[in-house]
Design a protein around this motif. Structure first.
Motif, short mmCIF file in Angstrom:
data_model
loop_
_atom_site.label_atom_id
_atom_site.label_comp_id
_atom_site.label_asym_id
_atom_site.label_seq_id
_atom_site.Cartn_x
_atom_site.Cartn_y
_atom_site.Cartn_z
N GLU A 91 0.84 -1.20 0.00
CA GLU A 91 0.00 0.00 0.00
C GLU A 91 0.88 1.26 0.00
O GLU A 91 0.62 2.22 -0.74
CB GLU A 91 -0.93 0.00 1.21
CG GLU A 91 -1.86 1.18 1.27
CD GLU A 91 -2.76 1.13 2.49
OE1 GLU A 91 -3.19 2.22 2.93
OE2 GLU A 91 -3.03 0.03 3.01
N THR A 92 1.92 1.25 0.82
CA THR A 92 2.86 2.37 0.86
C THR A 92 3.53 2.55 -0.49
O THR A 92 3.68 3.68 -0.97
CB THR A 92 3.91 2.14 1.96
OG1 THR A 92 3.23 2.02 3.22
CG2 THR A 92 4.92 3.28 2.03
N ARG A 93 3.92 1.45 -1.11
CA ARG A 93 4.55 1.51 -2.43
C ARG A 93 3.62 2.17 -3.45
O ARG A 93 4.03 3.06 -4.20
CB ARG A 93 4.92 0.10 -2.89
CG ARG A 93 5.51 0.06 -4.28
CD ARG A 93 5.87 -1.39 -4.68
NE ARG A 93 6.26 -1.44 -6.06
CZ ARG A 93 5.46 -1.81 -7.05
NH1 ARG A 93 4.21 -2.18 -6.80
NH2 ARG A 93 5.89 -1.82 -8.29
N ARG A 94 2.36 1.74 -3.48
CA ARG A 94 1.40 2.34 -4.43
C ARG A 94 1.26 3.85 -4.19
O ARG A 94 1.26 4.64 -5.13
CB ARG A 94 0.04 1.65 -4.31
CG ARG A 94 0.00 0.28 -4.95
CD ARG A 94 -1.42 -0.28 -5.05
NE ARG A 94 -2.03 -0.51 -3.75
CZ ARG A 94 -1.84 -1.60 -3.01
NH1 ARG A 94 -1.03 -2.54 -3.41
NH2 ARG A 94 -2.45 -1.72 -1.84
N HIS A 95 1.18 4.22 -2.94
CA HIS A 95 1.03 5.64 -2.59
C HIS A 95 2.28 6.43 -3.02
O HIS A 95 2.18 7.51 -3.62
CB HIS A 95 0.79 5.78 -1.09
CG HIS A 95 0.69 7.19 -0.61
ND1 HIS A 95 -0.38 8.01 -0.92
CD2 HIS A 95 1.53 7.94 0.14
CE1 HIS A 95 -0.18 9.21 -0.39
NE2 HIS A 95 0.96 9.18 0.28
N LEU A 96 3.46 5.88 -2.74
CA LEU A 96 4.71 6.57 -3.10
C LEU A 96 4.89 6.65 -4.61
O LEU A 96 5.41 7.66 -5.12
CB LEU A 96 5.91 5.89 -2.43
CG LEU A 96 6.05 6.19 -0.95
CD1 LEU A 96 7.05 5.25 -0.30
CD2 LEU A 96 6.46 7.65 -0.72
N ARG A 146 3.67 12.47 -9.42
CA ARG A 146 3.21 13.85 -9.28
C ARG A 146 4.35 14.81 -8.99
O ARG A 146 4.30 15.99 -9.39
CB ARG A 146 2.18 13.97 -8.15
CG ARG A 146 0.82 13.43 -8.54
CD ARG A 146 -0.22 13.59 -7.46
NE ARG A 146 -0.34 14.96 -7.01
CZ ARG A 146 -0.76 15.31 -5.79
NH1 ARG A 146 -1.09 14.38 -4.91
NH2 ARG A 146 -0.85 16.57 -5.45
N PHE A 147 5.38 14.34 -8.28
CA PHE A 147 6.50 15.19 -7.87
C PHE A 147 7.83 14.55 -8.27
O PHE A 147 8.61 14.13 -7.41
CB PHE A 147 6.46 15.43 -6.35
CG PHE A 147 5.17 16.01 -5.86
CD1 PHE A 147 4.89 17.36 -6.04
CD2 PHE A 147 4.22 15.21 -5.24
CE1 PHE A 147 3.70 17.90 -5.59
CE2 PHE A 147 3.01 15.74 -4.80
CZ PHE A 147 2.75 17.09 -4.97
N PRO A 148 8.10 14.48 -9.57
CA PRO A 148 9.29 13.77 -10.04
C PRO A 148 10.62 14.38 -9.60
O PRO A 148 11.65 13.70 -9.61
CB PRO A 148 9.16 13.78 -11.56
CG PRO A 148 8.25 14.93 -11.85
CD PRO A 148 7.34 15.05 -10.67
N ASP A 149 10.62 15.63 -9.20
CA ASP A 149 11.86 16.29 -8.78
C ASP A 149 12.04 16.31 -7.26
O ASP A 149 13.01 16.89 -6.77
CB ASP A 149 11.90 17.73 -9.31
CG ASP A 149 11.92 17.78 -10.83
OD1 ASP A 149 12.51 16.84 -11.43
OD2 ASP A 149 11.35 18.72 -11.40
N ASP A 150 11.14 15.67 -6.54
CA ASP A 150 11.23 15.65 -5.08
C ASP A 150 12.16 14.52 -4.65
O ASP A 150 11.82 13.33 -4.74
CB ASP A 150 9.84 15.48 -4.47
CG ASP A 150 9.84 15.65 -2.96
OD1 ASP A 150 10.69 15.03 -2.28
OD2 ASP A 150 8.97 16.38 -2.46
#
Length: 153
Positions: A11-16, A22-26
């Motif tokens: 579940e964490t993997r899917r969320h991340l 959404r935030f490829p530079d983060d």
């Protein structure tokens, strides 16, 4: 049937993965995404996220160390030994006192056939960090021989 922890990691993997899209530079999101892939045994999928976080800015010092060790270790697990050595050398250059980075570098060097350097690194680490009384007793000799294992009396 999967373990509850595995379900939470999935579940964490899917969320991340959603956050990383959404935030490829983060860099922080990329690092967390790499870590969860590693914990799930998805090393090949972790690599691009490790590379992304190290290419960016904004990681804490502790997370940067972790990312360098994680990427180097992951390359090693994947059999990409030269890349593992390159990454772990970079980590040791940035964090020379990090015993974990030096240990993983020694393992990668072993895999590339650099047994002498791998042994030297491990002996130096042992001589400087061990609390074992018998190692402490011979610390100077171990450190001396670490510099040149071929030295004879």
């Amino acid at each position: 049937m999967s373990a509850p922890e595995d379900d939470r990691l999935d579940e964490t993997r899917r969320h991340l993965l959603q956050l990383a899209a959404r935030f490829p530079d983060d860099a922080d999101v990329a690092y967390r995404t790499a870590c969860v892939h590693d914990r799930l045994g998805l090393e090949a999928e972790a690599v691009p996220f490790y590379e992304r976080c190290l290419a960016g800015t904004g990681l804490s010092d502790e997370d940067r160390r972790g990312a360098l060790l994680g990427l180097g270790s992951t390359y090693r697990v994947l059999g990409r030994y030269a890349r593992a050595v390159e990454t772990l050398r970079r980590g040791v250059a940035e964090y020379p006192d990090d015993g974990g980075l030096r240990t993983f570098l020694a393992m990668a060097l072993y895999n590339t056939g650099e047994h002498h350097e791998a042994t030297r690194i491990l002996l130096e680490l042992l001589a400087t960090t061990s609390q074992d009384p018998s190692v402490q007793q011979y610390r100077r000799a171990i450190a001396l021989y670490a510099k040149d294992l071929d030295t004879t009396v």
